[in-house]
Design an enzyme around this catalytic site. Structure first.
Site, short mmCIF file in Angstrom:
data_model
loop_
_atom_site.label_atom_id
_atom_site.label_comp_id
_atom_site.label_asym_id
_atom_site.label_seq_id
_atom_site.Cartn_x
_atom_site.Cartn_y
_atom_site.Cartn_z
N ASP A 30 -2.64 8.17 35.92
CA ASP A 30 -4.02 7.88 36.29
C ASP A 30 -4.39 6.49 35.78
OD1 ASP A 30 -6.60 9.94 37.09
OD2 ASP A 30 -7.06 7.97 36.24
N ILE A 31 -5.07 5.72 36.62
CA ILE A 31 -5.45 4.35 36.27
C ILE A 31 -6.53 4.33 35.18
CG2 ILE A 31 -7.35 3.98 37.93
CD1 ILE A 31 -5.92 1.33 38.69
N VAL A 95 -11.32 11.28 44.83
CA VAL A 95 -10.34 10.80 45.82
C VAL A 95 -9.95 11.99 46.70
CG1 VAL A 95 -8.06 9.83 46.16
CG2 VAL A 95 -9.48 9.00 44.26
N HIS A 99 -4.79 16.24 44.72
CA HIS A 99 -3.97 15.82 43.58
C HIS A 99 -4.16 16.80 42.44
CE1 HIS A 99 -7.85 13.73 43.60
NE2 HIS A 99 -7.84 13.82 42.28
P1 AMP Z 1 -10.68 13.25 41.10
O1 AMP Z 1 -12.06 13.24 40.50
O2 AMP Z 1 -9.94 14.52 40.76
O3 AMP Z 1 -10.72 12.96 42.58
O4 AMP Z 1 -9.89 12.12 40.35
C1 AMP Z 1 -9.40 10.96 40.97
C2 AMP Z 1 -8.61 10.23 39.92
O5 AMP Z 1 -7.91 9.19 40.55
C3 AMP Z 1 -9.47 9.61 38.82
O6 AMP Z 1 -9.08 10.16 37.56
C4 AMP Z 1 -9.15 8.12 38.92
O7 AMP Z 1 -9.07 7.48 37.66
C5 AMP Z 1 -7.81 8.13 39.64
N1 AMP Z 1 -7.51 6.92 40.41
C6 AMP Z 1 -8.30 6.28 41.30
N2 AMP Z 1 -7.68 5.22 41.83
C7 AMP Z 1 -6.44 5.19 41.25
C8 AMP Z 1 -5.31 4.32 41.37
N3 AMP Z 1 -5.32 3.25 42.19
N4 AMP Z 1 -4.23 4.58 40.63
C9 AMP Z 1 -4.20 5.64 39.78
N5 AMP Z 1 -5.22 6.49 39.63
C10 AMP Z 1 -6.33 6.27 40.35
#
Ligand code: AMP
Ligand code: ZN
Length: 116
Positions: A30-31, A95, A99
């Site tokens: 995770d970023i 997102v 995931h």
């Molecule tokens: P969610 O709330 O479960 O949809 O979490 C989405 C996750 O994606 C968050 O923890 C973000 O930090 C992570 N995220 C968003 N963009 C990226 C990226 N480019 N690379 C890695 N993680 C990401």
């Protein structure tokens, strides 16, 4: 899905810190980690959320869960970890490509949700 950020990560169009990849699934850190170890496992096929998943996704979703322990072990999470799937507005999904979060670290993560 051409404009989905996780599809772009799967295709290598956006860089990521890859943990694992095979023909069906992709795992990356995770970023914006909220635990000392925080990575996600995603299906390569675009599925918006767990709400949208169905029989066609049974095999890949099973594969993700069946792989979680091995990948967690590889990240040093021998003492346990938390698995989270956020779904939709109520689940605070950000997102919309399904995931599975894997979270862990040296200290216990605390209770699952804060009581109001
Ligand atoms: P969610 O709330 O479960 O949809 O979490 C989405 C996750 O994606 C968050 O923890 C973000 O930090 C992570 N995220 C968003 N963009 C990226 C990226 N480019 N690379 C890695 N993680 C990401
Ligand atoms: Zn996608």
């Amino acid at each position: 899905m051409s404009d989905c950020i996780f599809c772009k990560i799967v295709r290598g169009e956006i860089p990521s810190k890859k943990v694992y990849e095979d023909e069906d699934i992709f795992a990356f850190h995770d970023i914006n980690p909220i635990a000392p170890v925080h990575f996600m496992i995603v299906p390569k096929v675009h599925v918006a959320s767990l709400y949208d998943a169905g029989p066609d996704h049974q095999a890949v979703l099973g594969k993700i869960l069946a792989k979680a322990g091995e990948l967690a072990r590889g990240q040093g999470l021998a003492d346990g970890f938390r698995t989270i799937i956020n779904t939709g507005r109520i689940g605070h999904q950000e997102v919309y490509h399904l995931h599975v979060h894997i979270l862990g670290g040296p200290e216990p993560l605390g209770s699952m949700l804060k009581r109001k």
